[in-house]
Design a protein around this motif. Structure first.
Motif, short mmCIF file in Angstrom:
data_model
loop_
_atom_site.label_atom_id
_atom_site.label_comp_id
_atom_site.label_asym_id
_atom_site.label_seq_id
_atom_site.Cartn_x
_atom_site.Cartn_y
_atom_site.Cartn_z
N ALA A 66 16.70 5.71 10.50
CA ALA A 66 16.79 5.56 9.04
C ALA A 66 17.28 6.85 8.39
N PHE A 67 17.00 7.97 9.01
CA PHE A 67 17.35 9.27 8.42
C PHE A 67 17.28 10.36 9.47
N ASP A 68 17.95 11.47 9.19
CA ASP A 68 17.73 12.75 9.87
C ASP A 68 17.08 13.67 8.84
N VAL A 69 16.57 14.80 9.30
CA VAL A 69 15.93 15.76 8.39
C VAL A 69 16.45 17.16 8.68
N VAL A 94 13.41 14.50 -0.80
CA VAL A 94 13.15 15.88 -0.36
C VAL A 94 11.65 16.11 -0.38
N ALA A 95 11.14 16.76 0.67
CA ALA A 95 9.72 17.06 0.76
C ALA A 95 9.50 18.54 1.01
N ALA A 96 8.32 19.01 0.65
CA ALA A 96 7.89 20.37 0.99
C ALA A 96 6.73 20.25 1.97
N HIS A 97 6.81 21.01 3.07
CA HIS A 97 5.76 20.91 4.10
C HIS A 97 5.56 22.26 4.76
N ARG A 98 4.39 22.85 4.54
CA ARG A 98 4.00 24.10 5.19
C ARG A 98 5.05 25.20 5.09
N GLY A 99 5.47 25.46 3.87
CA GLY A 99 6.38 26.57 3.64
C GLY A 99 7.84 26.28 3.91
N ARG A 100 8.19 25.02 4.15
CA ARG A 100 9.58 24.66 4.38
C ARG A 100 9.96 23.47 3.50
N VAL A 101 11.22 23.37 3.22
CA VAL A 101 11.76 22.23 2.48
C VAL A 101 12.47 21.31 3.46
N PHE A 104 16.09 15.04 3.47
CA PHE A 104 16.40 13.83 4.22
C PHE A 104 17.91 13.59 4.13
N ALA A 105 18.53 13.42 5.29
CA ALA A 105 19.98 13.32 5.37
C ALA A 105 20.38 12.07 6.14
N ALA A 106 21.66 11.76 6.09
CA ALA A 106 22.17 10.58 6.79
C ALA A 106 22.00 10.73 8.30
N PRO A 107 21.69 9.64 9.00
CA PRO A 107 21.61 9.71 10.46
C PRO A 107 22.90 10.28 11.05
N GLY A 108 22.75 11.14 12.03
CA GLY A 108 23.90 11.80 12.63
C GLY A 108 24.11 13.22 12.11
N THR A 109 23.47 13.55 10.99
CA THR A 109 23.62 14.88 10.41
C THR A 109 23.10 15.95 11.37
N ALA A 110 21.97 15.68 12.03
CA ALA A 110 21.37 16.67 12.92
C ALA A 110 22.28 17.01 14.10
N GLN A 111 23.11 16.06 14.50
CA GLN A 111 24.03 16.30 15.61
C GLN A 111 25.27 17.07 15.15
N ARG A 112 25.74 16.79 13.95
CA ARG A 112 27.00 17.36 13.47
C ARG A 112 26.83 18.70 12.75
N LEU A 113 25.74 18.87 12.00
CA LEU A 113 25.60 20.05 11.16
C LEU A 113 25.61 21.37 11.93
N PRO A 114 24.95 21.50 13.08
CA PRO A 114 24.97 22.79 13.78
C PRO A 114 26.37 23.29 14.09
N SER A 115 27.29 22.40 14.49
CA SER A 115 28.65 22.84 14.79
C SER A 115 29.38 23.27 13.53
N CYS A 133 17.51 21.28 12.49
CA CYS A 133 18.00 19.91 12.34
C CYS A 133 17.19 18.97 13.22
N HIS A 134 16.65 17.91 12.63
CA HIS A 134 15.82 16.95 13.36
C HIS A 134 16.52 15.59 13.36
N GLY A 135 16.86 15.12 14.55
CA GLY A 135 17.54 13.85 14.69
C GLY A 135 16.90 12.98 15.75
N THR A 136 17.70 12.23 16.46
CA THR A 136 17.20 11.30 17.48
C THR A 136 16.33 12.02 18.49
#
Length: 212
Positions: A66-69, A94-101, A104-115, A133-136
């Motif tokens: 449903a989403f990547d984070v 968008v959420a805040a959790h333990r000092g981080r923001v 929520f991004a489109a699925p596949g973002t976690a795979q593509r964003l690092p490059s 980046c958190h994905g599959t």
């Protein structure tokens, strides 16, 4: 950062969240928003029923369907939100959790964003912190369905609560654009402080208003 940085706000492929996050505000997740979050689970109805029975408790949800984070340090994340809502297309939940923001991004973002970040020669300074980046195969803790009451200092809360079954989610190019703009903003603030050491150095950390 390389000269390949984006210079204009990207055009979203859908409709962003209708309202931007107000300063330090939290909202309840709507019934449709909760259904969207639960759709990340293998058994959405069971997950939603369990969560609704404990609306004040956070939940752990899998990423990749449903989403990547995208997770960044709190101050930098709020700078990203400033840029997304003041200059760009807005954001999804968008959420805040333990000092981080957590954006929520489109699925596949976690795979593509690092490059994409690597292409921008990301890292190496305080104004460009590591981006997680958190994905599959990953899971994230999300805030409760119900907003905290005044005085309740939860470590997990929604900055932009899910409100529809099909929220617009930024893709990797939009997140990259926000990262680049936030880094530039941080660098500019540091320069101003070094030039005027006797001035007011209290920074506006988070002041994102509803786009009208």
């Amino acid at each position: 950062m390389s000269s390949a940085s984006l210079h204009t706000a990207p055009h979203p492929t859908g409709t962003p969240s209708p309202t931007g996050p107000a300063h330090d505000s939290c909202d309840d997740v709507t019934a449709e928003g909760a259904a969207w979050l639960a759709s990340a689970e293998t058994y959405p109805r069971s997950a939603l029923t369990h969560w609704r029975s404990r609306p004040n408790a956070p939940a752990v949800l899998p990423c990749g369907s449903a989403f990547d984070v995208v997770s960044v340090p709190a101050v930098f994340g709020r700078r990203m939100l400033d840029r997304l809502w003041e200059e760009g297309p807005g954001s999804g939940p968008v959420a805040a959790h333990r000092g981080r923001v957590l954006l929520f991004a489109a699925p596949g973002t976690a795979q593509r964003l690092p490059s994409l970040l690597e292409w921008e020669e990301w890292g190496g300074g305080a104004e460009v912190p590591p981006v997680l980046c958190h994905g599959t195969g990953d899971a994230v803790t999300v805030p409760p369905l119900t907003a905290p009451t005044p005085g309740d200092h939860l470590k997990s809360r929604w900055l932009v609560a899910p409100g529809t079954r099909h929220p617009w989610l930024p893709g990797p190019e939009v997140v990259l654009w926000a990262c680049v703009r936030a880094a530039r903003s941080a660098a500019s603030s540091a320069v101003r402080i070094s030039i005027f050491p006797g001035g007011d150095q209290s920074a506006k950390v988070y002041d994102v208003s509803r786009r009208r």
